[in-house]
Design a protein around this motif. Structure first.
Motif, PDB file in Angstrom:
ATOM      1  N   ILE A 129       0.828  -1.213   0.000  1.00 31.73           N
ATOM      2  CA  ILE A 129       0.000   0.000   0.000  1.00 31.73           C
ATOM      3  C   ILE A 129       0.857   1.256   0.000  1.00 31.73           C
ATOM      4  O   ILE A 129       0.571   2.213  -0.723  1.00 31.73           O
ATOM      5  CB  ILE A 129      -0.942   0.002   1.221  1.00 31.73           C
ATOM      6  N   TYR A 130       1.923   1.258   0.798  1.00 31.93           N
ATOM      7  CA  TYR A 130       2.664   2.496   1.043  1.00 31.93           C
ATOM      8  C   TYR A 130       4.011   2.589   0.328  1.00 31.93           C
ATOM      9  O   TYR A 130       4.414   3.683  -0.080  1.00 31.93           O
ATOM     10  CB  TYR A 130       2.898   2.677   2.548  1.00 31.93           C
ATOM     11  N   TYR A 131       4.734   1.480   0.190  1.00 31.31           N
ATOM     12  CA  TYR A 131       6.140   1.594  -0.202  1.00 31.31           C
ATOM     13  C   TYR A 131       6.532   0.813  -1.450  1.00 31.31           C
ATOM     14  O   TYR A 131       7.711   0.753  -1.791  1.00 31.31           O
ATOM     15  CB  TYR A 131       7.032   1.130   0.962  1.00 31.31           C
ATOM     16  N   SER A 132       5.590   0.226  -2.152  1.00 32.96           N
ATOM     17  CA  SER A 132       5.934  -0.652  -3.274  1.00 32.96           C
ATOM     18  C   SER A 132       6.603   0.088  -4.436  1.00 32.96           C
ATOM     19  O   SER A 132       7.253  -0.542  -5.272  1.00 32.96           O
ATOM     20  CB  SER A 132       4.695  -1.391  -3.776  1.00 32.96           C
ATOM     21  N   ASP A 133       6.462   1.407  -4.517  1.00 37.63           N
ATOM     22  CA  ASP A 133       7.103   2.172  -5.590  1.00 37.63           C
ATOM     23  C   ASP A 133       8.528   2.606  -5.242  1.00 37.63           C
ATOM     24  O   ASP A 133       9.217   3.184  -6.081  1.00 37.63           O
ATOM     25  CB  ASP A 133       6.279   3.429  -5.917  1.00 37.63           C
ATOM     26  N   LEU A 134       8.939   2.336  -4.018  1.00 34.83           N
ATOM     27  CA  LEU A 134      10.271   2.760  -3.582  1.00 34.83           C
ATOM     28  C   LEU A 134      11.270   1.612  -3.706  1.00 34.83           C
ATOM     29  O   LEU A 134      10.898   0.439  -3.750  1.00 34.83           O
ATOM     30  CB  LEU A 134      10.222   3.220  -2.122  1.00 34.83           C
ATOM     31  N   SER A 135      12.542   1.949  -3.750  1.00 32.35           N
ATOM     32  CA  SER A 135      13.572   0.912  -3.741  1.00 32.35           C
ATOM     33  C   SER A 135      13.527   0.175  -2.400  1.00 32.35           C
ATOM     34  O   SER A 135      13.110   0.748  -1.389  1.00 32.35           O
ATOM     35  CB  SER A 135      14.959   1.539  -3.949  1.00 32.35           C
TER      36      SER A 135
END
Length: 281
Positions: A129-135
């Protein structure tokens, strides 16, 4: 009134965290705002922000110069009510039962959701939900930071972790039972009409049912109450059908415009090629 009229003239945009788990937004704070606007039949556009995953300003709504952030004046729904944009609660907010029921959802069930996402599970749902787009390293650091914040907020320490878990789930069980009794076979919790209470619960229920794993304790407690599960799934299907109908309408409009372009293009070609087409001039 002038400001309200200006906002109505400009389309409202809801900025939320991105969709996941077959939900328009998988964020448990964003989804109630989405549902509130849908229940009010208020036109809006949905946009997503993944740049600041841990920002407490998200969700927010904007229309022209107007902006209402999640971390201001009780949240987005309260701001929309206070500013006269859209208010579903005007006939309910003086009712003691309505006030206490909403407080129960906003405290006991919100705490239970927070606990499940960040402490009581393996964290995969929260990470998506929160961090899947981050490394991975950045996402992991932010995740651990949020776990620490949630434990502080819920008053969880090494010494009382088991006791606090029991209390959180016990309260959630009581809340689900009370809500199930309150709803019965009605379409909505109070006077068979929607309010922000319905939006808040529906957001919680749909994230619980679709975003939490099958092993979730909170999910299992919600599933004990068939009527509130049916209630949540029914509204989800209605919103989805409405969205699909709108998409179909948009496609028909685009096809009509394309056909119009083809027609006029062929007419121009015809008029320049055949003298018989002179009658169109």
């Amino acid at each position: 009134m002038e400001q309200v009229a200006e906002r109505e003239a400009e389309e409202l945009t809801l900025v939320a965290r991105k969709p996941f788990f077959d939900l328009p937004t998988a964020c448990p704070v964003c989804l109630p705002v989405f549902i509130y606007l849908k229940l009010a039949h208020f036109p809006f556009r949905l946009s997503f922000n993944s740049i600041f995953p841990d920002s407490d300003q998200i969700p927010y709504v904007e229309s022209g110069a107007y902006v209402a952030y999640n971390n201001e004046n009780g949240g987005v729904i309260e701001r929309l009510k206070q500013d006269g944009v859209v208010d579903l609660d005007s006939e309910f907010q003086s009712l003691p039962d309505w006030i206490s029921t909403k407080a129960m959802i906003s405290s006991w069930l919100a705490d239970a959701m927070m606990y499940e996402l960040w402490v009581g599970s393996d964290g995969r749902s929260a990470y998506k939900i929160y961090y899947s787009d981050l490394s991975w390293p950045i996402g992991k650091v932010l995740f651990l930071k949020q776990v620490y914040i949630v434990k502080q907020r819920l008053g969880i320490t090494k010494d009382n972790a088991e006791q606090r878990e029991d209390e959180i789930y016990k309260r959630a069980k009581i809340a689900y039972g009370a809500l199930s009794t309150r709803l019965g076979e009605q379409n909505f919790f109070f006077d068979d009409r929607p309010s922000s209470l319905d939006a808040t619960f529906l957001g919680h229920a749909l994230v619980t049912l679709h975003a939490l794993p099958d092993s979730s304790v909170l999910r299992s407690k919600l599933l004990e109450h068939d009527n509130i599960v049916r209630y949540a799934e029914k509204l989800k299907m209605e919103f989805k059908a409405e969205e699909q109908a709108q998409e179909g309408e948009n496609r028909r409009g685009e096809n009509f415009q394309e056909e119009g372009k083809i027609f006029f293009s062929s007419t121009v070609t015809c008029s320049s090629t055949f003298s018989l087409c002179d009658g169109w001039k």
